[in-house]
Design a protein around this motif. Structure first.
Motif, PDB file in Angstrom:
ATOM      1  N   GLN A  34       0.801  -1.217   0.002  1.00  9.46           N
ATOM      2  CA  GLN A  34       0.090  -0.007  -0.080  1.00  9.46           C
ATOM      3  C   GLN A  34       0.891   1.452   0.081  1.00  9.46           C
ATOM      4  O   GLN A  34       0.542   2.166  -0.656  1.00  9.46           O
ATOM      5  CB  GLN A  34      -1.017   0.126   1.193  1.00  9.46           C
ATOM      6  N   VAL A  35       1.815   1.149   0.796  1.00  4.34           N
ATOM      7  CA  VAL A  35       2.801   2.440   1.034  1.00  4.34           C
ATOM      8  C   VAL A  35       3.512   2.784  -0.399  1.00  4.34           C
ATOM      9  O   VAL A  35       3.585   3.738  -0.995  1.00  4.34           O
ATOM     10  CB  VAL A  35       3.962   2.355   1.894  1.00  4.34           C
ATOM     11  N   ARG A  36       4.059   1.493  -1.016  1.00  3.05           N
ATOM     12  CA  ARG A  36       4.860   1.760  -2.254  1.00  3.05           C
ATOM     13  C   ARG A  36       3.774   2.188  -3.378  1.00  3.05           C
ATOM     14  O   ARG A  36       4.227   2.971  -4.085  1.00  3.05           O
ATOM     15  CB  ARG A  36       5.430  -0.002  -2.643  1.00  3.05           C
ATOM     16  N   VAL A  37       2.594   1.693  -3.506  1.00  2.00           N
ATOM     17  CA  VAL A  37       1.673   2.356  -4.623  1.00  2.00           C
ATOM     18  C   VAL A  37       1.471   3.612  -4.302  1.00  2.00           C
ATOM     19  O   VAL A  37       1.475   4.441  -5.094  1.00  2.00           O
ATOM     20  CB  VAL A  37       0.409   1.531  -4.390  1.00  2.00           C
ATOM     21  N   LYS A  38       1.281   4.091  -2.900  1.00  2.00           N
ATOM     22  CA  LYS A  38       1.361   5.712  -2.847  1.00  2.00           C
ATOM     23  C   LYS A  38       2.659   6.419  -3.353  1.00  2.00           C
ATOM     24  O   LYS A  38       2.324   7.474  -3.651  1.00  2.00           O
ATOM     25  CB  LYS A  38       0.884   5.996  -1.297  1.00  2.00           C
ATOM     26  N   LEU A  39       3.676   5.755  -3.029  1.00  2.00           N
ATOM     27  CA  LEU A  39       4.864   6.432  -3.470  1.00  2.00           C
ATOM     28  C   LEU A  39       4.954   6.513  -4.820  1.00  2.00           C
ATOM     29  O   LEU A  39       5.525   7.503  -5.559  1.00  2.00           O
ATOM     30  CB  LEU A  39       6.134   5.746  -2.840  1.00  2.00           C
ATOM     31  N   GLU A  40       4.657   5.560  -5.762  1.00  2.00           N
ATOM     32  CA  GLU A  40       4.542   5.446  -7.053  1.00  2.00           C
ATOM     33  C   GLU A  40       3.884   6.539  -7.719  1.00  2.00           C
ATOM     34  O   GLU A  40       4.246   7.242  -8.537  1.00  2.00           O
ATOM     35  CB  GLU A  40       4.465   4.026  -7.427  1.00  2.00           C
ATOM     36  N   LYS A  41       2.619   6.660  -6.974  1.00  2.00           N
ATOM     37  CA  LYS A  41       1.680   7.646  -7.758  1.00  2.00           C
ATOM     38  C   LYS A  41       2.502   9.036  -7.165  1.00  2.00           C
ATOM     39  O   LYS A  41       2.230  10.006  -7.980  1.00  2.00           O
ATOM     40  CB  LYS A  41       0.408   7.616  -6.757  1.00  2.00           C
ATOM     41  N   GLN A  42       2.912   9.161  -6.225  1.00  2.00           N
ATOM     42  CA  GLN A  42       3.811  10.583  -5.586  1.00  2.00           C
ATOM     43  C   GLN A  42       4.702  10.693  -6.734  1.00  2.00           C
ATOM     44  O   GLN A  42       5.039  12.171  -7.060  1.00  2.00           O
ATOM     45  CB  GLN A  42       4.116  10.518  -4.467  1.00  2.00           C
ATOM     46  N   GLU A  43       5.409   9.821  -7.191  1.00  2.00           N
ATOM     47  CA  GLU A  43       6.586   9.835  -7.807  1.00  2.00           C
ATOM     48  C   GLU A  43       5.886  10.444  -9.312  1.00  2.00           C
ATOM     49  O   GLU A  43       6.768  11.427  -9.980  1.00  2.00           O
ATOM     50  CB  GLU A  43       6.999   8.568  -8.240  1.00  2.00           C
ATOM     51  N   LYS A  44       4.774   9.727  -9.848  1.00  2.00           N
ATOM     52  CA  LYS A  44       4.261  10.492 -11.290  1.00  2.00           C
ATOM     53  C   LYS A  44       4.031  11.996 -10.976  1.00  2.00           C
ATOM     54  O   LYS A  44       4.286  12.695 -11.919  1.00  2.00           O
ATOM     55  CB  LYS A  44       3.182   9.698 -11.590  1.00  2.00           C
ATOM     56  N   ALA A  45       3.466  12.203  -9.875  1.00  2.00           N
ATOM     57  CA  ALA A  45       3.157  13.695  -9.546  1.00  2.00           C
ATOM     58  C   ALA A  45       4.251  14.523  -9.411  1.00  2.00           C
ATOM     59  O   ALA A  45       4.148  15.627 -10.011  1.00  2.00           O
ATOM     60  CB  ALA A  45       2.094  13.706  -8.255  1.00  2.00           C
ATOM     61  N   LEU A  46       5.375  14.140  -8.984  1.00  2.00           N
ATOM     62  CA  LEU A  46       6.634  14.901  -8.639  1.00  2.00           C
ATOM     63  C   LEU A  46       7.224  15.125 -10.376  1.00  2.00           C
ATOM     64  O   LEU A  46       7.651  16.066 -10.646  1.00  2.00           O
ATOM     65  CB  LEU A  46       7.494  14.255  -7.981  1.00  2.00           C
ATOM     66  N   VAL A  47       6.860  14.091 -11.106  1.00  2.00           N
ATOM     67  CA  VAL A  47       7.645  14.269 -12.608  1.00  2.00           C
ATOM     68  C   VAL A  47       6.860  15.347 -13.135  1.00  2.00           C
ATOM     69  O   VAL A  47       7.354  16.338 -13.911  1.00  2.00           O
ATOM     70  CB  VAL A  47       7.464  12.952 -13.180  1.00  2.00           C
ATOM     71  N   GLY A  48       5.414  15.317 -12.854  1.00  2.00           N
ATOM     72  CA  GLY A  48       4.558  16.531 -13.724  1.00  2.00           C
ATOM     73  C   GLY A  48       4.764  17.715 -13.146  1.00  2.00           C
ATOM     74  O   GLY A  48       4.853  18.854 -13.860  1.00  2.00           O
ATOM     75  N   GLN A  49       5.102  17.828 -11.561  1.00  2.00           N
ATOM     76  CA  GLN A  49       5.429  19.188 -11.282  1.00  2.00           C
ATOM     77  C   GLN A  49       6.846  19.617 -11.642  1.00  2.00           C
ATOM     78  O   GLN A  49       7.056  20.936 -11.955  1.00  2.00           O
ATOM     79  CB  GLN A  49       5.551  19.067  -9.590  1.00  2.00           C
ATOM     80  N   ILE A  50       7.642  18.675 -11.807  1.00  2.00           N
ATOM     81  CA  ILE A  50       9.085  19.232 -12.027  1.00  2.00           C
ATOM     82  C   ILE A  50       8.913  19.987 -13.717  1.00  2.00           C
ATOM     83  O   ILE A  50       9.645  20.880 -13.940  1.00  2.00           O
ATOM     84  CB  ILE A  50      10.054  18.035 -12.160  1.00  2.00           C
ATOM     85  N   LYS A  51       8.231  19.177 -14.548  1.00  2.00           N
ATOM     86  CA  LYS A  51       8.049  19.508 -15.913  1.00  2.00           C
ATOM     87  C   LYS A  51       7.291  21.021 -15.920  1.00  2.00           C
ATOM     88  O   LYS A  51       7.693  21.962 -16.457  1.00  2.00           O
ATOM     89  CB  LYS A  51       7.254  18.650 -16.687  1.00  2.00           C
ATOM     90  N   GLN A  52       6.562  21.035 -14.990  1.00  2.00           N
ATOM     91  CA  GLN A  52       5.616  22.609 -14.889  1.00  2.00           C
ATOM     92  C   GLN A  52       6.420  23.835 -14.436  1.00  2.00           C
ATOM     93  O   GLN A  52       6.585  24.886 -14.931  1.00  2.00           O
ATOM     94  CB  GLN A  52       4.633  22.431 -13.975  1.00  2.00           C
TER      95      GLN A  52
END
Length: 227
Positions: A34-52
């Motif tokens: 469960q924690v790993r899935v949350k971190l993977e979702k957070q990782e995708k969100a951080l990639v999008g934030q870095i691009k913005q």
């Protein structure tokens, strides 16, 4: 021994301990997933934030977000490693639990086999087998006698009925029964040849001495046959 066991005097068996530890490890694996899935979702969100942030020219914010992304990815890898270790321990516990079950099954089977062997009376078993063989032989003899009696009773008059059926069939197809079985048909007997109608040589015995010697010899043979 934990506090509950000390307080209530209840002692867990090895199988119960293995089952309890198995449940704990499975629960820990689910929580890690469960924690790993949350971190993977957070990782995708951080990639999008870095691009913005990069598109807006906010390089400082992009660098901080990049550090968070690297840290998140490391934790994801760490959780994968922890899950692998827990899975390894779970498999070992499952192996020990299976071995414990197999040992208990073998123990129960051994006790059952020993009880059966002790209760088995070999002389009585041999006596039962001999009695069974004798009774089977008697039954076979009686069955054979009954079969013979039934066959004799069922075969009464069967030959005469069979002859009647054959005769009826032959009559229907126009064949005489006596002719079918090879007897001499009536009216076809060979007629007797009259004794007086026997060929004689020309000149006969009274023909004088002027006859052919060959004819005399033939006449002599015919005379001998008459005798």
């Amino acid at each position: 021994m934990n506090i509950l066991e000390w307080a209530f005097g209840k002692r867990m068996t090895p199988a119960e301990r293995l089952r309890k530890n198995q449940r704990m490890i499975d629960k820990a694996i689910r929580e890690l997933d469960q924690v790993r899935v949350k971190l993977e979702k957070q990782e995708k969100a951080l990639v999008g934030q870095i691009k913005q942030s990069a598109q807006k020219g906010q390089m400082g914010a992009a660098k901080i977000q990049a550090k968070d992304l690297v840290r998140t990815r490391r934790y994801v890898e760490k959780f994968y490693g922890m899950r692998s270790q827990l899975q390894k321990i779970s498999l070992r516990l499952q192996t020990h639990r299976t071995n414990e079950q197999m040992m208990q099954a073998m123990k129960g089977a051994t006790v059952a086999l020993g009880s059966m062997n002790r209760s088995m009376n070999l002389p009585a078993l041999q006596r039962i087998a001999m009695e069974f063989e004798r009774e089977t032989a008697i039954m076979d003899e009686r069955q054979e006698m009954m079969d013979d009696a039934i066959d004799d009773a069922m075969d009464v008059g069967i030959e005469e009925e069979g002859d009647e059926v054959v005769e009826q069939v032959l009559e229907e197809i126009g064949v005489d029964l006596n002719q079918a079985f090879g007897e001499t048909p009536t009216g076809l007997q060979t007629e007797k040849v009259p004794e007086g109608r026997i060929a004689q040589a020309i000149g006969g015995p009274s023909g004088g001495g002027g006859g052919d010697p060959g004819d005399d010899d033939l006449q002599a043979r015919l005379d001998s046959l008459r005798k």
